[in-house]
Design an enzyme around this catalytic site. Structure first.
Site, PDB file in Angstrom:
ATOM      1  N   ASP A 110      34.581  35.703  24.690  1.00  0.00           N
ATOM      2  CA  ASP A 110      34.196  37.076  25.017  1.00  0.00           C
ATOM      3  C   ASP A 110      33.341  37.543  23.843  1.00  0.00           C
ATOM      4  O   ASP A 110      33.873  37.940  22.797  1.00  0.00           O
ATOM      5  CB  ASP A 110      35.434  37.951  25.189  1.00  0.00           C
ATOM      6  CG  ASP A 110      35.076  39.377  25.549  1.00  0.00           C
ATOM      7  OD1 ASP A 110      34.056  39.594  26.230  1.00  0.00           O
ATOM      8  OD2 ASP A 110      35.826  40.291  25.146  1.00  0.00           O
TER       9      ASP A 110
ATOM     10  N   GLU B 293      31.155  34.967  28.510  1.00  0.00           N
ATOM     11  CA  GLU B 293      30.899  36.097  29.397  1.00  0.00           C
ATOM     12  C   GLU B 293      29.418  36.435  29.351  1.00  0.00           C
ATOM     13  O   GLU B 293      28.828  36.568  28.281  1.00  0.00           O
ATOM     14  CB  GLU B 293      31.732  37.309  29.002  1.00  0.00           C
ATOM     15  CG  GLU B 293      31.574  38.450  30.002  1.00  0.00           C
ATOM     16  CD  GLU B 293      32.492  39.608  29.717  1.00  0.00           C
ATOM     17  OE1 GLU B 293      33.559  39.676  30.325  1.00  0.00           O
ATOM     18  OE2 GLU B 293      32.130  40.425  28.845  1.00  0.00           O
TER      19      GLU B 293
ATOM     20  N   ASP C 266      40.011  41.732  23.877  1.00  0.00           N
ATOM     21  CA  ASP C 266      38.997  40.680  23.718  1.00  0.00           C
ATOM     22  C   ASP C 266      39.622  39.293  23.844  1.00  0.00           C
ATOM     23  O   ASP C 266      39.013  38.373  24.380  1.00  0.00           O
ATOM     24  CB  ASP C 266      38.296  40.792  22.359  1.00  0.00           C
ATOM     25  CG  ASP C 266      37.811  42.190  22.077  1.00  0.00           C
ATOM     26  OD1 ASP C 266      36.669  42.504  22.442  1.00  0.00           O
ATOM     27  OD2 ASP C 266      38.595  42.978  21.520  1.00  0.00           O
TER      28      ASP C 266
END
Length: 192
Positions: free
Chosen positions: A10, A71, A144
């Site tokens: 992330d 991501e 996260d």
């Protein structure tokens, strides 16, 4: 290959979530590693990116994933945040390439749909499902870290599209995701 080990990332400059899971053919997932690479906001951008790179390299060296999933960066209102996230994402993809690992990106809505069955799920819903899927006593913190695990799971579950579409050994979230993909394909028309 009976189990796939995936490193999910992330991306972010202040907090870069790093999560590694093993996923077997029956779609059962096991937590291998979860953490957050942190960099000080007042440091030079080059130093921050180097810190993120070092953290990702350490995770790869220690846990030997077979694939990396990051991501995909989407536009946000804060242009500075988007730039930092995009830079961290680029570093993650570069590190994967240097390590000879296949890498992919997944949108936030793809990831949410994969783990919750709902592409607009909120952070708490994602964290709760990650805890359930990985059989954890509590959701990973900060968000996260949970997001990184969700990205890894999304990627691992997508590795075998036939199984996802066929419905074998799927969670309710995976069935909902496969149904949504089928509907979306019905409405996509090739460009002429």
């Amino acid at each position: 290959m009976s189990t796939l080990r995936v490193l999910g990332i992330d991306p972010g400059l202040t907090r870069c979530g790093v999560g590694i899971v093993d996923v077997d053919r029956a779609r059962r997932a096991t937590l291998v590693h979860v953490g957050v690479v942190r960099t000080p906001p007042d440091s030079d951008i080059a130093e921050r990116l180097a810190g993120i790179a070092a953290g990702i390299r350490t995770a790869i060296d220690e846990h030997r994933p077979e694939a990396v999933a990051v991501e995909r960066v989407f536009a946000q209102q804060n242009r500075q945040t988007v730039m930092g996230t995009a830079q961290a994402s680029g570093v993650a993809l570069l590190i994967a390439a240097e390590a000879g690992l296949p890498a992919a990106t997944h949108t936030p809505s793809e990831v949410k749909a994969a783990v919750t069955g709902y592409g607009s799920a909120d952070k708490r819903q994602v964290q709760s499902m990650i805890a359930r899927i990985l059989r954890l006593d509590a959701p990973p913190q900060p968000a996260d870290a949970a997001d990184a695990l969700a990205i890894a799971l999304c990627h691992a579950w997508r590795r075998d599209g036939a199984s996802v579409a066929g419905g074998a050994a799927q969670t309710p979230a995976q069935r909902a995701w496969a149904d949504a993909e089928r509907v979306a394909r019905m409405y996509v028309r090739p460009n002429r």
